[in-house]
Scaffold this motif. Structure first.
Motif, PDB file in Angstrom:
ATOM      1  N   ALA A 144       0.757  -1.294  -0.007  1.00 32.06           N
ATOM      2  CA  ALA A 144      -0.017   0.098  -0.127  1.00 32.06           C
ATOM      3  C   ALA A 144       0.963   1.165   0.042  1.00 32.06           C
ATOM      4  N   ASN A 145       1.974   1.066   0.788  1.00 36.97           N
ATOM      5  CA  ASN A 145       2.788   2.368   0.856  1.00 36.97           C
ATOM      6  C   ASN A 145       3.933   2.506  -0.587  1.00 36.97           C
ATOM      7  N   LEU A 146       3.912   1.358  -1.267  1.00 41.86           N
ATOM      8  CA  LEU A 146       4.440   1.465  -2.477  1.00 41.86           C
ATOM      9  C   LEU A 146       3.495   2.060  -3.733  1.00 41.86           C
ATOM     10  N   SER A 147       2.241   2.021  -3.281  1.00 43.89           N
ATOM     11  CA  SER A 147       1.201   2.559  -4.363  1.00 43.89           C
ATOM     12  C   SER A 147       0.947   3.944  -4.283  1.00 43.89           C
ATOM     13  N   ASP A 148       0.504   4.699  -5.142  1.00 43.11           N
ATOM     14  CA  ASP A 148       0.115   6.003  -5.337  1.00 43.11           C
ATOM     15  C   ASP A 148      -1.237   6.388  -4.540  1.00 43.11           C
ATOM     16  N   CYS A 149      -2.089   5.484  -4.565  1.00 40.86           N
ATOM     17  CA  CYS A 149      -3.289   5.649  -4.103  1.00 40.86           C
ATOM     18  C   CYS A 149      -3.728   4.109  -3.520  1.00 40.86           C
ATOM     19  N   VAL A 150      -4.684   4.139  -2.346  1.00 38.62           N
ATOM     20  CA  VAL A 150      -5.220   2.924  -2.004  1.00 38.62           C
ATOM     21  C   VAL A 150      -6.801   3.298  -2.106  1.00 38.62           C
ATOM     22  N   PHE A 151      -7.415   2.114  -2.461  1.00 36.28           N
ATOM     23  CA  PHE A 151      -8.861   2.385  -2.161  1.00 36.28           C
ATOM     24  C   PHE A 151      -9.219   1.404  -1.157  1.00 36.28           C
ATOM     25  N   ALA A 152      -9.914   1.820  -0.262  1.00 42.16           N
ATOM     26  CA  ALA A 152     -10.480   0.923   0.938  1.00 42.16           C
ATOM     27  C   ALA A 152     -11.946   0.812   0.727  1.00 42.16           C
ATOM     28  N   PRO A 153     -12.349  -0.552   0.848  1.00 42.94           N
ATOM     29  CA  PRO A 153     -13.783  -0.876   0.526  1.00 42.94           C
ATOM     30  C   PRO A 153     -14.594  -0.252   1.538  1.00 42.94           C
ATOM     31  N   SER A 154     -14.208   0.111   2.693  1.00 45.23           N
ATOM     32  CA  SER A 154     -14.876   0.672   3.774  1.00 45.23           C
ATOM     33  C   SER A 154     -14.050   1.488   4.595  1.00 45.23           C
ATOM     34  N   GLU A 155     -14.882   2.316   5.688  1.00 50.98           N
ATOM     35  CA  GLU A 155     -14.172   3.225   6.564  1.00 50.98           C
ATOM     36  C   GLU A 155     -13.367   2.335   7.562  1.00 50.98           C
ATOM     37  N   SER A 156     -14.006   1.224   8.146  1.00 50.10           N
ATOM     38  CA  SER A 156     -13.251   0.258   8.831  1.00 50.10           C
ATOM     39  C   SER A 156     -11.776  -0.061   8.282  1.00 50.10           C
ATOM     40  N   ILE A 157     -11.816  -0.242   7.175  1.00 51.59           N
ATOM     41  CA  ILE A 157     -10.594  -0.603   6.446  1.00 51.59           C
ATOM     42  C   ILE A 157      -9.518   0.313   6.322  1.00 51.59           C
ATOM     43  N   MET A 158      -9.972   1.430   6.121  1.00 53.55           N
ATOM     44  CA  MET A 158      -9.162   2.769   5.885  1.00 53.55           C
ATOM     45  C   MET A 158      -8.495   3.058   7.469  1.00 53.55           C
ATOM     46  N   GLN A 159      -9.352   2.844   8.558  1.00 49.70           N
ATOM     47  CA  GLN A 159      -8.966   3.143   9.613  1.00 49.70           C
ATOM     48  C   GLN A 159      -7.806   2.318   9.995  1.00 49.70           C
ATOM     49  N   MET A 160      -8.041   0.918   9.714  1.00 50.22           N
ATOM     50  CA  MET A 160      -7.297  -0.547  10.009  1.00 50.22           C
ATOM     51  C   MET A 160      -6.034  -0.116   9.332  1.00 50.22           C
ATOM     52  N   MET A 161      -5.987   0.513   8.029  1.00 47.20           N
ATOM     53  CA  MET A 161      -4.607   0.578   7.427  1.00 47.20           C
ATOM     54  C   MET A 161      -3.860   1.879   7.973  1.00 47.20           C
ATOM     55  N   ARG A 162      -4.469   2.712   8.309  1.00 45.74           N
ATOM     56  CA  ARG A 162      -3.716   3.845   8.891  1.00 45.74           C
ATOM     57  C   ARG A 162      -3.222   3.445  10.057  1.00 45.74           C
ATOM     58  N   LEU A 163      -3.807   2.436  11.131  1.00 43.09           N
ATOM     59  CA  LEU A 163      -3.246   1.995  12.146  1.00 43.09           C
ATOM     60  C   LEU A 163      -2.066   1.201  12.106  1.00 43.09           C
ATOM     61  N   ARG A 164      -1.914   0.601  10.942  1.00 45.55           N
ATOM     62  CA  ARG A 164      -0.909  -0.505  10.444  1.00 45.55           C
ATOM     63  C   ARG A 164       0.135   0.359   9.941  1.00 45.55           C
ATOM     64  N   GLY A 165       0.014   1.766   9.641  1.00 48.62           N
ATOM     65  CA  GLY A 165       1.174   2.316   9.197  1.00 48.62           C
ATOM     66  C   GLY A 165       0.975   2.745   7.597  1.00 48.62           C
ATOM     67  N   VAL A 166      -0.153   2.776   7.058  1.00 49.44           N
ATOM     68  CA  VAL A 166       0.111   3.231   5.728  1.00 49.44           C
ATOM     69  C   VAL A 166      -0.248   4.647   5.334  1.00 49.44           C
ATOM     70  N   GLN A 167       0.703   5.120   4.813  1.00 49.00           N
ATOM     71  CA  GLN A 167       0.857   6.747   4.644  1.00 49.00           C
ATOM     72  C   GLN A 167       0.393   7.064   3.070  1.00 49.00           C
ATOM     73  N   SER A 168       0.238   6.286   2.285  1.00 49.69           N
ATOM     74  CA  SER A 168      -0.348   6.826   0.961  1.00 49.69           C
ATOM     75  C   SER A 168      -1.802   7.255   0.880  1.00 49.69           C
ATOM     76  N   SER A 169      -2.088   7.943   0.045  1.00 49.28           N
ATOM     77  CA  SER A 169      -3.526   8.507   0.168  1.00 49.28           C
ATOM     78  C   SER A 169      -4.434   7.324  -0.015  1.00 49.28           C
ATOM     79  N   ILE A 170      -5.681   7.357   0.709  1.00 50.61           N
ATOM     80  CA  ILE A 170      -6.445   6.393   0.855  1.00 50.61           C
ATOM     81  C   ILE A 170      -8.055   7.090   0.716  1.00 50.61           C
ATOM     82  N   HIS A 171      -8.726   6.645  -0.298  1.00 48.75           N
ATOM     83  CA  HIS A 171     -10.149   7.002  -0.433  1.00 48.75           C
ATOM     84  C   HIS A 171     -11.007   5.744  -0.271  1.00 48.75           C
ATOM     85  N   VAL A 172     -12.068   6.029   0.378  1.00 48.19           N
ATOM     86  CA  VAL A 172     -13.042   4.849   0.607  1.00 48.19           C
ATOM     87  C   VAL A 172     -13.867   4.815  -0.775  1.00 48.19           C
ATOM     88  N   VAL A 173     -13.704   3.557  -1.340  1.00 50.28           N
ATOM     89  CA  VAL A 173     -14.399   3.224  -2.641  1.00 50.28           C
ATOM     90  C   VAL A 173     -15.055   1.744  -2.561  1.00 50.28           C
TER      91      VAL A 173
END
Length: 427
Positions: A144-173
């Motif tokens: 995810a951090n090697l990607s330019d942007c990450v699509f999270a299928p839900s708000e829960s997954i976006m929050q989980m990725m942030r807690l795990r250290g994902v710094q790339s741009s995340i959009h809930v799609v």
């Protein structure tokens, strides 16, 4: 816009991820964009325009999935003159590695959809389960951090990725659904076909019958409810390795005559199945979103589910169903009883709330958001480069991508080694 979608799985597999790829691709094409899909070969696959099949090992590790073989040059040759504006990867490994290299070569943005909680699927792989879970978490986070942007299928997954250290741009799609397709169905006809009484209270489930869907708990919970309610029946649409286990639970409970295993249902048959149900049940803890939950709600079927990522965004307690805080059979039975005991007027309000929830996930909304994100990425970092800059930067990005993959795999592998060493110290 030229969109290259790359995945480790696709049709004829009929899961949520495959549905997502297919529906997004169709909608992009309707809007005038060209989409090429890259996926493994499968037995019984149908030819499809703008679909590139890559060689793969079939039935990998006893599953329905194919393992893509890394064959340099095969994809480049198959792409011909197609130059992508966006590369969209559906997995953080195998073809996902190739996606990163392709994006780097063409100097275009890489988008990654975090479809799956990979750590919940390690039962398909040999080895130390806890160490493998850590490995999959590190691998997907690093990708995810090697990607330019990450699509999270839900708000829960976006929050989980942030807690795990994902710094790339995340959009809930999330994956969208065609709400109108689920509005009408012949539930009575399907009940008759499956010998389900017209006055039965039908508990339903649709999806792959696999260990990661937590079907043992679900089957035991539904069986406990059915023991208390002689008019209750259980309708399952789907197939998979857990089918025999589910049947055995109902045989042991003396309820197998009220268990209806309908197999894989598609199109109108699946819609009929939803309309044959009085309540939909779900207990999976491995989802990033619940597409079947959205489909059930579009069919105005209330839901009883265990709280989990991707589920809590859909099921609202005592509004469109029951959301249970913990995995408990007695609580699940109470949730089913609550749905059944609702008076007609209250049940009508619950069903209306179900349809309202489904509209939030309508295909038009999610596709528009995805395309807006694509456009923004292209304008932001790639559109203003000169030919010379693009050539130089593409070489630098390719080197960075190769090095990033090596570091990502090394970091993930280190997590396994450290976990294993800690385990040995305790032994």
């Amino acid at each position: 816009m030229n969109i290259l979608i790359m995945s480790n799985t696709y049709k004829p597999i009929l899961g949520g991820l495959e549905k997502s790829i297919d529906s997004f691709a169709q909608e992009y094409r309707k809007r005038g964009h060209r989409v090429i899909i890259v996926a493994p070969q499968y037995p019984g696959m149908q030819p499809e325009e703008d679909l590139i099949r890559v060689p793969a090992v079939e039935k990998f590790n006893g599953t329905d999935f194919s393992l893509q073989l890394p064959l340099p040059g095969v994809l480049e040759e198959a792409l011909g003159g197609f130059r992508p504006d966006i590369v969209h990867s559906q997995h953080p490994f195998l073809v996902g590695d190739t996606a990163l290299r392709v994006a780097s070569k063409y100097n275009v943005p890489l988008v990654f959809t975090h479809h799956t909680l990979y750590e919940e699927n390690v039962h398909y792989m040999p080895g130390n389960e806890e160490a493998l879970k850590r490995f999959m978490i590190e691998l997907s986070t690093g990708y995810a951090n090697l990607s330019d942007c990450v699509f999270a299928p839900s708000e829960s997954i976006m929050q989980m990725m942030r807690l795990r250290g994902v710094q790339s741009s995340i959009h809930v799609v999330p994956t969208g659904i065609y709400v109108k397709d689920f509005m009408r169905g012949n539930g009575k006809g399907l009940r008759k076909k499956l010998d389900i009484p017209s006055d039965a209270f039908v508990v339903g489930y649709a999806g792959r019958l696999a260990p990661e869907k937590n079907l043992e708990f679900l089957a035991r919970a539904v069986a406990a409810f059915m023991k208390k309610d002689p008019k209750a029946h259980f309708l399952i649409a789907g197939q998979g390795p857990s089918e025999e286990m589910v049947r055995d639970i109902f045989i042991q409970a003396g309820l197998v005559e009220r268990l209806h295993l309908a197999g894989v249902l598609l199109g109108g048959q699946l819609v009929d199945a939803y309309h044959a149900m009085d309540v939909f049940v779900f207990a999976s803890q491995s989802e990033t979103q619940g597409i079947v939950l959205n489909e059930a709600m579009a069919s105005k079927v209330p839901i009883v589910a265990v709280d989990a990522p991707g589920v809590r965004e859909v099921v609202h307690d005592y509004v469109n169903g029951c959301l249970l805080a913990h995995e408990n059979i007695n609580d699940f039975v109470l949730g089913l009883e609550w749905i059944k005991k609702q008076p007609a007027a209250k049940l009508k309000n619950i069903k209306t709330a179900c349809r309202k929830t489904a509209y939030y996930f309508s295909m038009d909304k999610v596709v528009q958001k995805a395309l807006e994100t694509y456009t923004s990425l292209c304008i932001q970092g790639f559109a203003r480069k000169t030919i010379e800059q693009s050539y130089w930067e593409s070489k630098m990005r390719l080197m960075k991508a190769q090095w990033g993959l090596v570091k990502n795999l090394t970091k993930a592998a280190s997590a396994i080694i450290l976990k294993s060493e800690a385990h040995l110290e305790r032994v």
